[in-house]
Design a protein around this motif. Sequence first.
Motif, PDB file in Angstrom:
ATOM      1  N   ASP A  67       4.516  -2.107   2.806  1.00  0.00           N
ATOM      2  CA  ASP A  67       4.724  -3.253   3.758  1.00  0.00           C
ATOM      3  C   ASP A  67       3.359  -3.751   4.254  1.00  0.00           C
ATOM      4  O   ASP A  67       3.125  -4.881   4.503  1.00  0.00           O
ATOM      5  CB  ASP A  67       5.437  -2.685   5.108  1.00  0.00           C
ATOM      6  N   GLY A  68       2.354  -2.896   4.721  1.00  0.00           N
ATOM      7  CA  GLY A  68       1.313  -3.052   5.279  1.00  0.00           C
ATOM      8  C   GLY A  68       0.099  -3.732   4.364  1.00  0.00           C
ATOM      9  O   GLY A  68      -0.931  -3.882   4.831  1.00  0.00           O
ATOM     10  N   ALA A  69       0.300  -3.736   3.336  1.00  0.00           N
ATOM     11  CA  ALA A  69      -0.786  -4.304   2.328  1.00  0.00           C
ATOM     12  C   ALA A  69      -1.053  -5.833   2.482  1.00  0.00           C
ATOM     13  O   ALA A  69      -0.077  -6.429   2.995  1.00  0.00           O
ATOM     14  CB  ALA A  69      -0.128  -4.156   0.755  1.00  0.00           C
ATOM     15  N   ALA A  70      -2.224  -6.082   2.096  1.00  0.00           N
ATOM     16  CA  ALA A  70      -2.389  -7.657   2.394  1.00  0.00           C
ATOM     17  C   ALA A  70      -1.582  -8.485   1.497  1.00  0.00           C
ATOM     18  O   ALA A  70      -0.984  -7.844   0.329  1.00  0.00           O
ATOM     19  CB  ALA A  70      -3.893  -7.808   1.957  1.00  0.00           C
ATOM     20  N   SER A  71      -1.894  -9.549   1.715  1.00  0.00           N
ATOM     21  CA  SER A  71      -1.091 -10.770   0.874  1.00  0.00           C
ATOM     22  C   SER A  71      -1.314 -10.405  -0.695  1.00  0.00           C
ATOM     23  O   SER A  71      -2.290 -10.305  -0.921  1.00  0.00           O
ATOM     24  CB  SER A  71      -1.038 -12.133   1.345  1.00  0.00           C
ATOM     25  N   GLY A  72      -0.297 -10.532  -1.460  1.00  0.00           N
ATOM     26  CA  GLY A  72      -0.608 -10.276  -2.634  1.00  0.00           C
ATOM     27  C   GLY A  72      -0.412  -9.019  -3.350  1.00  0.00           C
ATOM     28  O   GLY A  72      -0.605  -8.432  -4.467  1.00  0.00           O
ATOM     29  N   GLY A  73       0.112  -7.995  -2.198  1.00  0.00           N
ATOM     30  CA  GLY A  73       0.104  -6.634  -2.444  1.00  0.00           C
ATOM     31  C   GLY A  73      -1.057  -6.106  -2.855  1.00  0.00           C
ATOM     32  O   GLY A  73      -0.921  -5.114  -3.648  1.00  0.00           O
ATOM     33  N   ARG A  74      -2.215  -6.353  -2.068  1.00  0.00           N
ATOM     34  CA  ARG A  74      -3.569  -5.342  -2.531  1.00  0.00           C
ATOM     35  C   ARG A  74      -3.878  -4.602  -1.111  1.00  0.00           C
ATOM     36  O   ARG A  74      -3.559  -5.150   0.089  1.00  0.00           O
ATOM     37  CB  ARG A  74      -4.522  -6.713  -2.558  1.00  0.00           C
ATOM     38  N   CYS A  75      -4.538  -3.528  -1.490  1.00  0.00           N
ATOM     39  CA  CYS A  75      -4.856  -2.577  -0.341  1.00  0.00           C
ATOM     40  C   CYS A  75      -6.107  -3.366   0.533  1.00  0.00           C
ATOM     41  O   CYS A  75      -6.877  -3.978   0.009  1.00  0.00           O
ATOM     42  CB  CYS A  75      -5.393  -1.404  -1.205  1.00  0.00           C
ATOM     43  N   HIS A  76      -5.937  -2.955   1.884  1.00  0.00           N
ATOM     44  CA  HIS A  76      -6.846  -3.433   2.746  1.00  0.00           C
ATOM     45  C   HIS A  76      -8.349  -2.757   2.362  1.00  0.00           C
ATOM     46  O   HIS A  76      -9.154  -3.446   2.743  1.00  0.00           O
ATOM     47  CB  HIS A  76      -6.452  -3.500   4.138  1.00  0.00           C
ATOM     48  N   GLN A  77      -8.450  -1.628   2.055  1.00  0.00           N
ATOM     49  CA  GLN A  77      -9.467  -0.882   2.117  1.00  0.00           C
ATOM     50  C   GLN A  77     -10.279  -1.129   0.724  1.00  0.00           C
ATOM     51  O   GLN A  77     -11.484  -1.464   0.692  1.00  0.00           O
ATOM     52  CB  GLN A  77      -9.273   0.466   2.083  1.00  0.00           C
ATOM     53  N   CYS A  78      -9.528  -1.137  -0.471  1.00  0.00           N
ATOM     54  CA  CYS A  78     -10.337  -1.139  -1.745  1.00  0.00           C
ATOM     55  C   CYS A  78      -9.846  -2.406  -2.517  1.00  0.00           C
ATOM     56  O   CYS A  78     -10.593  -2.867  -3.669  1.00  0.00           O
ATOM     57  CB  CYS A  78     -10.011  -0.069  -2.516  1.00  0.00           C
ATOM     58  N   GLY A  79      -8.856  -3.197  -2.303  1.00  0.00           N
ATOM     59  CA  GLY A  79      -8.602  -4.207  -2.973  1.00  0.00           C
ATOM     60  C   GLY A  79      -7.562  -3.962  -4.112  1.00  0.00           C
ATOM     61  O   GLY A  79      -7.232  -4.752  -4.832  1.00  0.00           O
ATOM     62  N   GLY A  80      -7.211  -2.622  -4.252  1.00  0.00           N
ATOM     63  CA  GLY A  80      -6.264  -2.290  -5.298  1.00  0.00           C
ATOM     64  C   GLY A  80      -4.939  -2.591  -5.386  1.00  0.00           C
ATOM     65  O   GLY A  80      -4.564  -3.102  -4.194  1.00  0.00           O
ATOM     66  N   ASP A  81      -4.229  -2.915  -6.565  1.00  0.00           N
ATOM     67  CA  ASP A  81      -3.035  -3.314  -6.369  1.00  0.00           C
ATOM     68  C   ASP A  81      -1.955  -2.445  -7.138  1.00  0.00           C
ATOM     69  O   ASP A  81      -0.882  -2.842  -7.054  1.00  0.00           O
ATOM     70  CB  ASP A  81      -2.820  -4.735  -7.109  1.00  0.00           C
ATOM     71  N   GLU A  82      -2.425  -1.263  -7.109  1.00  0.00           N
ATOM     72  CA  GLU A  82      -1.469  -0.128  -7.610  1.00  0.00           C
ATOM     73  C   GLU A  82      -1.004   0.968  -6.648  1.00  0.00           C
ATOM     74  O   GLU A  82      -1.893   1.415  -5.926  1.00  0.00           O
ATOM     75  CB  GLU A  82      -1.866   0.684  -8.931  1.00  0.00           C
ATOM     76  N   PHE A  83       0.319   0.974  -6.288  1.00  0.00           N
ATOM     77  CA  PHE A  83       0.767   1.856  -5.340  1.00  0.00           C
ATOM     78  C   PHE A  83       1.766   2.701  -5.821  1.00  0.00           C
ATOM     79  O   PHE A  83       2.251   2.610  -6.873  1.00  0.00           O
ATOM     80  CB  PHE A  83       1.320   1.102  -4.069  1.00  0.00           C
ATOM     81  N   GLU A  84       1.710   4.126  -5.263  1.00  0.00           N
ATOM     82  CA  GLU A  84       2.780   5.094  -5.846  1.00  0.00           C
ATOM     83  C   GLU A  84       3.473   5.533  -4.344  1.00  0.00           C
ATOM     84  O   GLU A  84       2.835   5.581  -3.501  1.00  0.00           O
ATOM     85  CB  GLU A  84       2.137   6.136  -6.494  1.00  0.00           C
ATOM     86  N   GLN A  85       4.698   5.995  -4.799  1.00  0.00           N
ATOM     87  CA  GLN A  85       5.526   6.674  -3.764  1.00  0.00           C
ATOM     88  C   GLN A  85       5.123   7.944  -3.576  1.00  0.00           C
ATOM     89  O   GLN A  85       4.888   8.828  -4.371  1.00  0.00           O
ATOM     90  CB  GLN A  85       6.945   6.481  -4.056  1.00  0.00           C
ATOM     91  N   VAL A  86       4.836   8.044  -2.261  1.00  0.00           N
ATOM     92  CA  VAL A  86       4.486   9.578  -1.565  1.00  0.00           C
ATOM     93  C   VAL A  86       5.722  10.659  -1.818  1.00  0.00           C
ATOM     94  O   VAL A  86       6.738  10.269  -1.201  1.00  0.00           O
ATOM     95  CB  VAL A  86       3.912   9.523  -0.211  1.00  0.00           C
ATOM     96  N   THR A  87       5.514  11.624  -2.261  1.00  0.00           N
ATOM     97  CA  THR A  87       6.606  13.012  -2.320  1.00  0.00           C
ATOM     98  C   THR A  87       6.042  13.949  -1.248  1.00  0.00           C
ATOM     99  O   THR A  87       4.778  14.372  -1.295  1.00  0.00           O
ATOM    100  CB  THR A  87       6.853  13.373  -3.646  1.00  0.00           C
TER     101      THR A  87
END
Length: 56
Positions: free
Chosen positions: A32-52
Amino acid sequence: MPTGETSLLMRCVQCGELYPGSPTDDGELIPDGAASGGRCHQCGGDEFEQVTLPSV
């Protein structure tokens, strides 16, 4: 090996920044909180994984 429970948290694969996630209509979880386009605010990465979360 202990198992865990999936959560609605998403983690950036590159830097580890956490974002709340929301399920889409097709059951996929997106950050939800990622920047537009699904990028990380901190590093600009676009890969995310679900936390267990670990079981207690």
